[in-house]
Design an enzyme around this catalytic site. Structure first.
Site: not given
Length: 195
Positions: A12, A68-69, A153-155, A176
Site C-alpha cells: 500500500g 516512520d509514523s 488501516f491501523g488506527y 485522506k
C-alpha cells in the site's frame, strides 16, 4: 527514470509513494532489492526513519526514502508513539492495537481524548548522506469510543477527524491523502525533491 528504494515492503505504501513520485523516481521495495530489515532502535520517529533509510540505501546502493509514523495519544502520555505498530505485542496486529487503545481510554473524558497521527519522512542520496531531507507532519484528531468505518488501516477506525466529522476510516483514500500526516509530509517532500 532514476530508481529510489522505499525502506518498506508494505505494498500500500509503495503504491502511494509511486503515485506521488511519478515522473521523478521509480519506487522499488526492499524485497525487490533483497534488502534485509534492521531493528528500529531509535527513540523518535525521525531516528527510526533515518535508520531505515540509511540501511536501505547501504544495502541497495540507491537513494532511499523511509517513513516512520504512528499515533500519539495525549491522555496516554504520548503512547503508543513509535511503538504504534506493536502496541499490543505483535507487530502489525491492527485489531489488537486498536482494542488496546480503546481499553486504555475507556475512562477518559471526551474533552481529554486528543491525539495526532505523526509522520517523519527521510530521504538520503546515499547511506552516509550528511544532509538528509527530513520532513515531519502531524494530523490532529481525537480517539473515538468505538470503531467506525471500513477504509484505511491501523488506527483509522478510532481516529476522529473533527474537520470532516467522521473517522479516518470513513474518508475516501483521496480525502485522506489530502489531509493526513503522511499525505502532507509526502507533498512537502515532493516540493523538496523537485527543487
Amino acid at each position: 527514470m532514476k530508481k529510489i528504494i522505499l525502506a518498506s515492503n508494505n505494498t500500500g505504501k509503495i503504491r502511494e509513494f509511486n503515485a506521488m513520485l511519478t515522473g521523478i523516481y521509480e519506487v522499488v521495495s526492499m524485497s525487490d532489492m533483497n534488502v534485509k530489515e534492521v531493528p528500529e532502535i531509535g527513540l523518535t520517529f525521525v531516528e527510526n526513519a533515518l535508520i531505515k533509510a540509511r540501511n536501505a540505501s547501504e544495502q541497495s546502493g540507491l537513494p532511499a526514502l523511509a517513513d516512520d509514523s504512528g499515533i500519539v495519544v495525549d491522555a496516554l502520555n504520548g503512547a503508543p508513539g513509535i511503538y504504534s505498530a506493536r502496541y499490543a505485542g505483535n507487530h502489525g496486529d491492527d485489531e489488537a492495537n486498536t482494542q488496546k487503545i480503546l481499553d486504555n481510554m475507556a475512562q477518559v473524558a471526551d474533552a481529554q481524548r486528543s491525539a495526532r497521527f505523526w509522520c517523519a519522512i527521510v530521504f538520503v542520496e546515499h547511506a552516509n548522506d550528511p544532509t538528509p531531507i527530513i520532513i515531519q507532519r502531524g494530523w490532529e484528531g481525537e480517539i473515538m469510543r468505538e470503531k467506525s468505518g471500513e477504509n484505511g488501516f491501523g488506527y483509522d477506525p478510532i481516529f476522529y477527524v473533527p474537520t470532516h466529522k467522521k473517522s479516518s476510516a470513513e474518508l475516501s483514500s483521496e480525502q485522506k491523502n489530502n489531509i493526513s500526516h503522511r499525505g502532507k509530509a509526502l507533498q512537502a517532500l515532493l516540493s523538496e525533491l523537485k527543487n
